[in-house]
Design a protein around this motif. Structure first.
Motif, PDB file in Angstrom:
ATOM      1  N   ALA A  28     -39.531 -14.436  -5.088  1.00 54.69           N
ATOM      2  CA  ALA A  28     -40.084 -13.161  -4.619  1.00 54.69           C
ATOM      3  C   ALA A  28     -39.804 -12.016  -5.591  1.00 54.69           C
ATOM      4  O   ALA A  28     -40.626 -11.100  -5.741  1.00 54.69           O
ATOM      5  N   ASN A  29     -38.648 -12.069  -6.283  1.00 53.66           N
ATOM      6  CA  ASN A  29     -38.306 -10.957  -7.180  1.00 53.66           C
ATOM      7  C   ASN A  29     -39.156 -10.928  -8.441  1.00 53.66           C
ATOM      8  O   ASN A  29     -39.010 -10.032  -9.276  1.00 53.66           O
ATOM      9  N   ALA A  30     -40.064 -11.912  -8.612  1.00 53.98           N
ATOM     10  CA  ALA A  30     -40.986 -11.862  -9.749  1.00 53.98           C
ATOM     11  C   ALA A  30     -42.057 -10.798  -9.537  1.00 53.98           C
ATOM     12  O   ALA A  30     -42.743 -10.395 -10.486  1.00 53.98           O
ATOM     13  N   LEU A  31     -42.209 -10.361  -8.281  1.00 54.78           N
ATOM     14  CA  LEU A  31     -43.185  -9.322  -7.960  1.00 54.78           C
ATOM     15  C   LEU A  31     -42.455  -8.009  -7.736  1.00 54.78           C
ATOM     16  O   LEU A  31     -41.655  -7.863  -6.820  1.00 54.78           O
ATOM     17  N   ASP A  32     -42.738  -7.082  -8.606  1.00 52.45           N
ATOM     18  CA  ASP A  32     -42.066  -5.785  -8.556  1.00 52.45           C
ATOM     19  C   ASP A  32     -42.996  -4.766  -9.195  1.00 52.45           C
ATOM     20  O   ASP A  32     -43.815  -5.109 -10.053  1.00 52.45           O
ATOM     21  N   ARG A  33     -42.866  -3.525  -8.805  1.00 46.12           N
ATOM     22  CA  ARG A  33     -43.737  -2.483  -9.350  1.00 46.12           C
ATOM     23  C   ARG A  33     -43.253  -1.958 -10.692  1.00 46.12           C
ATOM     24  O   ARG A  33     -43.902  -1.104 -11.305  1.00 46.12           O
ATOM     25  N   LYS A  37     -41.907  -6.305 -14.931  1.00 46.29           N
ATOM     26  CA  LYS A  37     -42.393  -7.382 -14.074  1.00 46.29           C
ATOM     27  C   LYS A  37     -43.915  -7.475 -14.126  1.00 46.29           C
ATOM     28  O   LYS A  37     -44.487  -8.574 -14.092  1.00 46.29           O
ATOM     29  N   LYS A  38     -44.588  -6.352 -14.214  1.00 45.44           N
ATOM     30  CA  LYS A  38     -46.044  -6.376 -14.324  1.00 45.44           C
ATOM     31  C   LYS A  38     -46.479  -7.079 -15.616  1.00 45.44           C
ATOM     32  O   LYS A  38     -47.455  -7.830 -15.637  1.00 45.44           O
ATOM     33  N   LYS A  39     -45.738  -6.839 -16.686  1.00 45.06           N
ATOM     34  CA  LYS A  39     -46.056  -7.509 -17.951  1.00 45.06           C
ATOM     35  C   LYS A  39     -45.920  -9.023 -17.821  1.00 45.06           C
ATOM     36  O   LYS A  39     -46.722  -9.781 -18.369  1.00 45.06           O
ATOM     37  N   GLU A  40     -44.892  -9.460 -17.078  1.00 40.44           N
ATOM     38  CA  GLU A  40     -44.685 -10.895 -16.877  1.00 40.44           C
ATOM     39  C   GLU A  40     -45.804 -11.505 -16.044  1.00 40.44           C
ATOM     40  O   GLU A  40     -46.260 -12.624 -16.311  1.00 40.44           O
ATOM     41  N   ILE A  41     -46.244 -10.776 -15.017  1.00 38.36           N
ATOM     42  CA  ILE A  41     -47.351 -11.269 -14.187  1.00 38.36           C
ATOM     43  C   ILE A  41     -48.594 -11.465 -15.047  1.00 38.36           C
ATOM     44  O   ILE A  41     -49.255 -12.508 -14.999  1.00 38.36           O
ATOM     45  N   LEU A  88     -50.908  -6.947  -6.177  1.00 35.64           N
ATOM     46  CA  LEU A  88     -50.936  -8.065  -7.112  1.00 35.64           C
ATOM     47  C   LEU A  88     -52.288  -8.164  -7.797  1.00 35.64           C
ATOM     48  O   LEU A  88     -52.376  -8.366  -9.019  1.00 35.64           O
ATOM     49  N   ASP A  89     -53.350  -7.989  -7.033  1.00 33.89           N
ATOM     50  CA  ASP A  89     -54.690  -8.057  -7.606  1.00 33.89           C
ATOM     51  C   ASP A  89     -54.913  -6.948  -8.631  1.00 33.89           C
ATOM     52  O   ASP A  89     -55.525  -7.177  -9.681  1.00 33.89           O
ATOM     53  N   GLN A  90     -54.393  -5.761  -8.367  1.00 37.88           N
ATOM     54  CA  GLN A  90     -54.549  -4.653  -9.304  1.00 37.88           C
ATOM     55  C   GLN A  90     -53.869  -4.952 -10.638  1.00 37.88           C
ATOM     56  O   GLN A  90     -54.401  -4.629 -11.703  1.00 37.88           O
ATOM     57  N   VAL A  91     -52.707  -5.593 -10.578  1.00 41.34           N
ATOM     58  CA  VAL A  91     -52.019  -5.958 -11.823  1.00 41.34           C
ATOM     59  C   VAL A  91     -52.829  -6.998 -12.588  1.00 41.34           C
ATOM     60  O   VAL A  91     -53.028  -6.887 -13.811  1.00 41.34           O
ATOM     61  N   ILE A  92     -53.322  -8.009 -11.880  1.00 40.34           N
ATOM     62  CA  ILE A  92     -54.093  -9.070 -12.532  1.00 40.34           C
ATOM     63  C   ILE A  92     -55.362  -8.518 -13.167  1.00 40.34           C
ATOM     64  O   ILE A  92     -55.784  -8.958 -14.243  1.00 40.34           O
ATOM     65  N   GLN A  93     -55.951  -7.515 -12.533  1.00 41.11           N
ATOM     66  CA  GLN A  93     -57.198  -6.950 -13.051  1.00 41.11           C
ATOM     67  C   GLN A  93     -57.001  -6.158 -14.332  1.00 41.11           C
ATOM     68  O   GLN A  93     -57.987  -5.770 -14.983  1.00 41.11           O
ATOM     69  N   THR A  94     -55.763  -5.898 -14.725  1.00 38.24           N
ATOM     70  CA  THR A  94     -55.522  -5.192 -15.985  1.00 38.24           C
ATOM     71  C   THR A  94     -55.604  -6.124 -17.187  1.00 38.24           C
ATOM     72  O   THR A  94     -55.574  -5.661 -18.332  1.00 38.24           O
TER      73      THR A  94
END
Length: 295
Positions: A28-33, A37-41, A88-94
C-alpha cells in the motif's frame, strides 16, 4: 475475462504465485502523493507497456524472507481516502505518450480499503517516464532501456506482428500440416512466408504437395524443406495455411561419399513478414502431439 476480486487475490497468495515479467506486487505504501512515489508509479506502469504488458497489484505485500522474495505474503490494503482510483489514474495519465487501454480494477477489501489491479496492455510505441528515460520489465523489476531497444519498440507500429500455431494430422496413408496465423498489429502484412524444415522421420519418406526438396544440414542430417507463402493479411484477421503429405515406401538417403545420413530430430519453423523481426521455433519430434502448438 476473469473478474478481479478478493477471492482471486487470496488464491494467488495461497498458490504462491510469484512475480514475473507480467506480474508485480506493490504494498500500500507504494501509493503516495509524494513526487518520488509518483515517479515510481510512472516508471513501473510504462515498463510494462514497453515490454509485453501485464498486471500490477497495489495492495499486496511481498514476502521479506530472502528465499521467498517475489511471492505475495498478504493483502496490504490501500486506504481509499488516502489514494483514490482517480488519483492513481491521474498519475498514470502523465506518462508520455499516454498508454491506450490501461484499466484499473478496484478490489474491495472493506468499505474504506481496497486493492488496485492495474491491467496494462503491450503498447505499439515507447513510453517515457518522468525522468526522461524509457524502462522495460526485466524479471522482477523495471530497468532502463538501451537506445536500440527504444527504437525497436517505436518500430512496433511500422511492421506487422504475426501470431501462429500449427497442428499435424496423420492417418495411415495421408497427413496434413496446418498453420493458423493472425495479424495482431495495426499494419497489413503484405508479404510473408512460413518456412518449414520437416524431419524425414516425421513424415518420411513422403511426397508433399508442390515440394520435393530434401536438404542435408552441416551435421549430415536430412529434412524436407518447404515454404508456405501468404500475402495481404489485414490487421486482426486470421488465415489458415496447410500442406498435405503422403506416405510411400521407405527410401534410403546417402550423404556425401555414400555416408549414412540420419534424420533431424526436430521440426524447425520460421515466419517472415515484411519488416517484422522473424519468428523461429524448434519443436522436438517427441514433443509433437495431436493438439495445436503455439509458435
Amino acid at each position: 475475462m476473469e473478474t478481479w476480486n478478493k477471492s482471486r487475490i487470496d488464491q494467488m497468495i495461497l498458490d504462491k504465485v510469484e512475480e514475473n515479467l507480467n506480474l508485480d506486487y506493490k504494498a500500500a505504501n507504494a501509493l503516495d502523493r509524494g513526487e518520488s512515489k509518483k515517479k515510481e508509479i510512472v516508471k513501473d506502469v510504462s515498463s510494462f507497456a514497453n515490454s509485453a504488458g501485464g498486471v500490477i497489484i497495489y495492495g499486496v505485500s511481498e514476502n521479506q524472507d530472502s528465499d521467498k522474495r517475489h511471492f505475495a505474503e498478504r493483502i496490504d490494503p490501500v486506504q481509499r481516502e488516502q489514494f483514490s482510483k482517480e488519483a492513481l489514474d491521474q498519475v498514470i495519465q502523465t506518462i508520455q505518450p499516454r498508454i491506450n487501454g490501461v484499466r484499473i480494477h478496484v478490489v474491495s477489501i472493506s468499505e474504506t480499503q481496497c486493492c488496485y489491479v492495474v491491467d496494462i496492455p503491450k503498447s505499439e510505441t515507447a513510453h517515457m517516464a518522468r525522468d526522461g528515460r524509457y524502462y522495460k520489465r526485466h524479471e522482477f523489476t523495471a530497468i532502463a532501456m538501451e537506445e536500440y531497444e527504444v527504437r525497436d519498440v517505436y518500430n512496433r507500429r511500422t511492421h506487422p506482428k504475426i501470431e501462429a500455431s500449427f497442428h499435424i494430422f496423420r492417418d495411415s496413408f495421408r497427413g496434413r500440416i496446418i498453420f493458423k496465423i493472425k495479424n495482431t498489429s495495426k499494419v497489413i502484412a503484405k508479404n510473408g512466408v512460413i518456412i518449414l524444415e520437416v524431419p524425414s522421420t516425421l513424415v518420411s519418406p513422403i511426397t508433399i504437395d508442390g515440394v520435393d526438396t530434401i536438404v542435408h544440414d552441416d551435421d549430415n542430417r536430412h529434412y524436407w524443406y518447404l515454404e508456405l507463402p501468404f500475402e495481404n493479411l489485414y490487421p486482426g484477421l486470421e488465415k489458415t495455411l496447410f500442406r498435405n503429405f503422403d506416405y510411400v515406401e521407405r527410401i534410403s538417403i546417402n550423404g556425401p561419399r555414400g555416408a549414412n545420413v540420419e534424420s533431424r530430430e526436430f521440426l524447425k519453423i520460421q515466419i517472415f513478414a515484411d519488416e517484422m523481426p522473424f519468428i523461429s521455433k524448434e519443436v522436438p519430434v517427441l514433443n509433437l502431439t495431436s493438439s495445436w502448438i503455439n509458435i
